[in-house]
Design a protein around this motif. Structure first.
Motif, PDB file in Angstrom:
ATOM      1  N   THR A  92     -56.704  -5.503   0.990  1.00 32.23           N
ATOM      2  CA  THR A  92     -55.286  -5.001   0.819  1.00 32.23           C
ATOM      3  C   THR A  92     -54.093  -5.938   0.880  1.00 32.23           C
ATOM      4  O   THR A  92     -53.165  -5.888   0.243  1.00 32.23           O
ATOM      5  N   ASN A 140     -54.267  -8.365  -2.054  1.00 30.90           N
ATOM      6  CA  ASN A 140     -53.792  -7.790  -3.286  1.00 30.90           C
ATOM      7  C   ASN A 140     -52.134  -7.917  -3.022  1.00 30.90           C
ATOM      8  O   ASN A 140     -51.377  -7.676  -4.156  1.00 30.90           O
ATOM      9  N   LYS A 141     -51.756  -8.014  -2.102  1.00 29.26           N
ATOM     10  CA  LYS A 141     -50.093  -8.085  -1.655  1.00 29.26           C
ATOM     11  C   LYS A 141     -49.710  -9.786  -1.649  1.00 29.26           C
ATOM     12  O   LYS A 141     -48.312  -9.674  -1.389  1.00 29.26           O
ATOM     13  N   SER A 142     -50.584 -10.567  -1.833  1.00 27.29           N
ATOM     14  CA  SER A 142     -50.464 -11.961  -1.590  1.00 27.29           C
ATOM     15  C   SER A 142     -49.851 -12.336  -0.176  1.00 27.29           C
ATOM     16  O   SER A 142     -49.209 -13.250  -0.181  1.00 27.29           O
ATOM     17  N   GLN A 143     -50.593 -11.415   0.627  1.00 31.25           N
ATOM     18  CA  GLN A 143     -50.060 -11.772   2.045  1.00 31.25           C
ATOM     19  C   GLN A 143     -51.070 -12.194   2.922  1.00 31.25           C
ATOM     20  O   GLN A 143     -51.099 -12.266   4.174  1.00 31.25           O
ATOM     21  N   TYR A 195     -46.929 -14.942   3.123  1.00 32.82           N
ATOM     22  CA  TYR A 195     -46.354 -14.586   1.692  1.00 32.82           C
ATOM     23  C   TYR A 195     -45.065 -15.314   1.248  1.00 32.82           C
ATOM     24  O   TYR A 195     -45.055 -15.717  -0.141  1.00 32.82           O
ATOM     25  N   THR A 253     -51.692 -15.744  -6.008  1.00 33.82           N
ATOM     26  CA  THR A 253     -51.936 -15.193  -7.144  1.00 33.82           C
ATOM     27  C   THR A 253     -52.542 -15.837  -8.478  1.00 33.82           C
ATOM     28  O   THR A 253     -53.487 -15.591  -9.074  1.00 33.82           O
TER      29      THR A 253
END
Length: 93
Positions: free
Chosen positions: A44, A47-50, A81, A89
């Motif tokens: 998860t 997917n948020k680039s965190q 991030y 990404t």
């Protein structure tokens, strides 16, 4: 850290350093245990680039670089991030 110049043929860590034979790969369960989060949370956050991107080493195996995971642990998800989000990404493989 390596003296190699990054090219498309070499894997790099989130800092842009070329991955060498001395770098340690971690599997998903090892990453989750080290970070104290679940595997689903790892994906998860990715997917948020965190979270650091994974690296595909075979057709059915992905790993993370231990140095990237330690950088994430040092910074935390939000600061990771802000520091690396745009690059993760593009790098994910």
């Amino acid at each position: 850290m390596s003296n190699l110049v990054p090219t498309p043929n070499y894997r790099t860590n989130v800092r842009g350093d070329v991955v060498t034979i001395n770098d340690k790969f971690l599997r998903a369960n090892q990453v989750a245990d080290k970070c104290g989060i679940s595997r689903s949370t790892v994906y998860t956050l990715m997917n948020k680039s965190q979270f650091p991107p994974s690296h595909k080493i075979t057709s059915d195996r992905v790993v993370w670089l231990e140095a990237d995971i330690e950088e994430w642990m040092r910074l935390g998800a939000e600061q990771f991030y802000l520091t690396y989000g745009q690059n993760t990404t593009q790098q994910a493989s």
